[in-house]
Design a protein around this motif. Structure first.
Motif, mmCIF file in Angstrom:
data_model
loop_
_atom_site.group_PDB
_atom_site.id
_atom_site.type_symbol
_atom_site.label_atom_id
_atom_site.label_comp_id
_atom_site.label_asym_id
_atom_site.label_seq_id
_atom_site.Cartn_x
_atom_site.Cartn_y
_atom_site.Cartn_z
ATOM 1 N N SER A 11 0.833 -1.197 0.000
ATOM 2 C CA SER A 11 0.000 0.000 0.000
ATOM 3 C C SER A 11 0.870 1.250 0.000
ATOM 4 C CB SER A 11 -0.949 0.001 1.194
ATOM 5 O OG SER A 11 -0.211 -0.052 2.395
ATOM 6 N N GLN A 12 1.970 1.188 0.744
ATOM 7 C CA GLN A 12 2.933 2.288 0.760
ATOM 8 C C GLN A 12 4.250 1.754 1.295
ATOM 9 O OE1 GLN A 12 1.172 5.219 3.269
ATOM 10 N NE2 GLN A 12 1.176 3.944 5.075
ATOM 11 N N LYS A 13 5.338 2.310 0.791
ATOM 12 C CA LYS A 13 6.660 1.868 1.237
ATOM 13 C C LYS A 13 6.967 2.454 2.603
ATOM 14 C CE LYS A 13 9.576 0.036 -2.078
ATOM 15 N NZ LYS A 13 9.725 -1.358 -1.922
ATOM 16 N N ALA A 14 7.482 1.623 3.477
ATOM 17 C CA ALA A 14 7.941 2.074 4.787
ATOM 18 C C ALA A 14 9.422 1.736 4.888
ATOM 19 C CB ALA A 14 7.162 1.381 5.895
ATOM 20 N N THR A 15 10.181 2.617 5.508
ATOM 21 C CA THR A 15 11.618 2.374 5.644
ATOM 22 C C THR A 15 11.972 1.817 7.014
ATOM 23 O OG1 THR A 15 11.943 4.686 6.265
ATOM 24 C CG2 THR A 15 12.240 4.122 3.944
ATOM 25 N N THR A 16 11.101 2.041 8.000
ATOM 26 C CA THR A 16 11.339 1.496 9.342
ATOM 27 C C THR A 16 10.037 0.955 9.905
ATOM 28 O OG1 THR A 16 10.832 3.539 10.550
ATOM 29 C CG2 THR A 16 13.119 3.274 9.783
ATOM 30 N N ILE A 17 10.160 0.087 10.887
ATOM 31 C CA ILE A 17 8.981 -0.483 11.541
ATOM 32 C C ILE A 17 8.200 0.604 12.284
ATOM 33 C CG2 ILE A 17 10.082 -1.156 13.715
ATOM 34 C CD1 ILE A 17 7.513 -3.267 11.798
ATOM 35 N N ASN A 18 8.891 1.652 12.730
ATOM 36 C CA ASN A 18 8.214 2.746 13.441
ATOM 37 C C ASN A 18 7.207 3.455 12.553
ATOM 38 O OD1 ASN A 18 9.620 2.228 15.783
ATOM 39 N ND2 ASN A 18 11.253 3.688 15.308
ATOM 40 N N GLU A 19 7.450 3.461 11.249
ATOM 41 C CA GLU A 19 6.528 4.125 10.329
ATOM 42 C C GLU A 19 5.188 3.411 10.253
ATOM 43 O OE1 GLU A 19 8.167 4.951 6.492
ATOM 44 O OE2 GLU A 19 10.052 5.654 7.341
ATOM 45 N N ILE A 20 5.178 2.122 10.501
ATOM 46 C CA ILE A 20 3.917 1.376 10.435
ATOM 47 C C ILE A 20 3.472 0.889 11.810
ATOM 48 C CG2 ILE A 20 4.225 0.667 8.041
ATOM 49 C CD1 ILE A 20 5.068 -2.101 9.124
ATOM 50 N N SER A 21 4.099 1.409 12.843
ATOM 51 C CA SER A 21 3.799 0.970 14.204
ATOM 52 C C SER A 21 2.315 1.117 14.544
ATOM 53 C CB SER A 21 4.652 1.746 15.200
ATOM 54 O OG SER A 21 4.343 1.369 16.508
ATOM 55 N N GLY A 22 1.713 2.227 14.174
ATOM 56 C CA GLY A 22 0.295 2.449 14.463
ATOM 57 C C GLY A 22 -0.593 1.406 13.814
ATOM 58 N N ILE A 23 -0.276 1.060 12.571
ATOM 59 C CA ILE A 23 -1.047 0.040 11.863
ATOM 60 C C ILE A 23 -0.884 -1.316 12.549
ATOM 61 C CG2 ILE A 23 -1.202 -1.250 9.689
ATOM 62 C CD1 ILE A 23 -0.471 1.399 8.276
ATOM 63 N N MET A 24 0.329 -1.591 13.004
ATOM 64 C CA MET A 24 0.571 -2.867 13.677
ATOM 65 C C MET A 24 -0.227 -2.952 14.987
ATOM 66 S SD MET A 24 2.366 -4.273 11.484
ATOM 67 C CE MET A 24 3.456 -5.598 11.862
ATOM 68 N N TRP A 25 -0.314 -1.854 15.731
ATOM 69 C CA TRP A 25 -1.107 -1.832 16.961
ATOM 70 C C TRP A 25 -2.588 -2.043 16.643
ATOM 71 C CZ3 TRP A 25 0.450 -2.711 21.624
ATOM 72 C CH2 TRP A 25 1.756 -2.404 21.993
ATOM 73 N N LEU A 26 -3.066 -1.417 15.557
ATOM 74 C CA LEU A 26 -4.465 -1.608 15.161
ATOM 75 C C LEU A 26 -4.734 -3.068 14.782
ATOM 76 C CD1 LEU A 26 -5.153 1.620 13.068
ATOM 77 C CD2 LEU A 26 -6.147 1.005 15.284
ATOM 78 N N MET A 27 -3.792 -3.669 14.054
ATOM 79 C CA MET A 27 -3.946 -5.075 13.689
ATOM 80 C C MET A 27 -3.945 -5.966 14.927
ATOM 81 S SD MET A 27 -1.680 -5.428 10.215
ATOM 82 C CE MET A 27 -1.882 -7.198 10.126
ATOM 83 N N LEU A 28 -3.073 -5.649 15.873
ATOM 84 C CA LEU A 28 -3.032 -6.414 17.122
ATOM 85 C C LEU A 28 -4.381 -6.321 17.839
ATOM 86 C CD1 LEU A 28 -1.393 -8.080 19.166
ATOM 87 C CD2 LEU A 28 -0.683 -5.914 20.205
ATOM 88 N N GLY A 29 -4.914 -5.121 17.936
ATOM 89 C CA GLY A 29 -6.225 -4.931 18.558
ATOM 90 C C GLY A 29 -7.322 -5.671 17.818
ATOM 91 N N PHE A 30 -7.239 -5.683 16.489
ATOM 92 C CA PHE A 30 -8.234 -6.360 15.667
ATOM 93 C C PHE A 30 -8.265 -7.858 15.960
ATOM 94 C CE2 PHE A 30 -10.032 -8.194 11.789
ATOM 95 C CZ PHE A 30 -11.103 -7.350 11.558
#
Length: 149
Positions: free
Chosen positions: A40-59
């Motif tokens: 969907s979009q390029k990320a260079t570090t895990i911190n850039e997608i950290s919010g999405i990962m937390w949302l997925m964890l909650g899901f």
């Protein structure tokens, strides 16, 4: 034989979670064949997608907690909250399905799985609604008393 809504709900949540995990795994399968995956979009570090990962964890965690709570409670207010949770998940699944349909490259096996998950979610809504509307079981019923002898 009495309808055991809790058993049906737990089974549907588990099937839903397995389907959701398979949806994620299916998206990564091209990697095992040396192909790229859709980004969907390029990320260079895990911190850039950290919010999405937390949302997925909650899901994933909320249905797990719902399974546990459904097994251990018949509380009327929990039933209402649980029904609301199933509605939220159905709405999120529908949005996810629409977004998958809008991708530049529609992957039909993923769409098929998302439609199946959406239908399972609707069935979960229906059973959760039935459970919410059903009367509380009496813990001193003859059925419960004889079950432990």
């Amino acid at each position: 034989m009495a309808t055991n809504y809790q058993t049906k709900i737990v089974a549907l949540w588990m099937v839903f979670l397995l389907g959701t995990l398979f949806h994620t795994q299916l998206a990564l399968m091209p990697l095992f064949h040396g192909l790229s995956v859709i980004e969907s979009q390029k990320a260079t570090t895990i911190n850039e997608i950290s919010g999405i990962m937390w949302l997925m964890l909650g899901f994933f965690i909320l249905p797990m907690l719902a399974i546990i709570a459904t097994v251990f409670t018949e509380n009327k207010s929990y039933r209402v909250v649980h029904f609301g949770l199933t509605i939220v998940y159905s709405v999120l699944n529908f949005i996810h399905l629409l977004l998958d349909m809008l991708l530049p490259q529609v992957i039909w096996y993923q769409i098929t799985l998302m439609v199946l998950l959406f239908l399972i979610g609707l069935l979960l809504n229906f059973v959760a609604f039935q459970w919410m509307k059903s009367p509380l079981r009496n813990n001193n019923s003859p059925e419960r008393l004889t079950a432990y002898h």
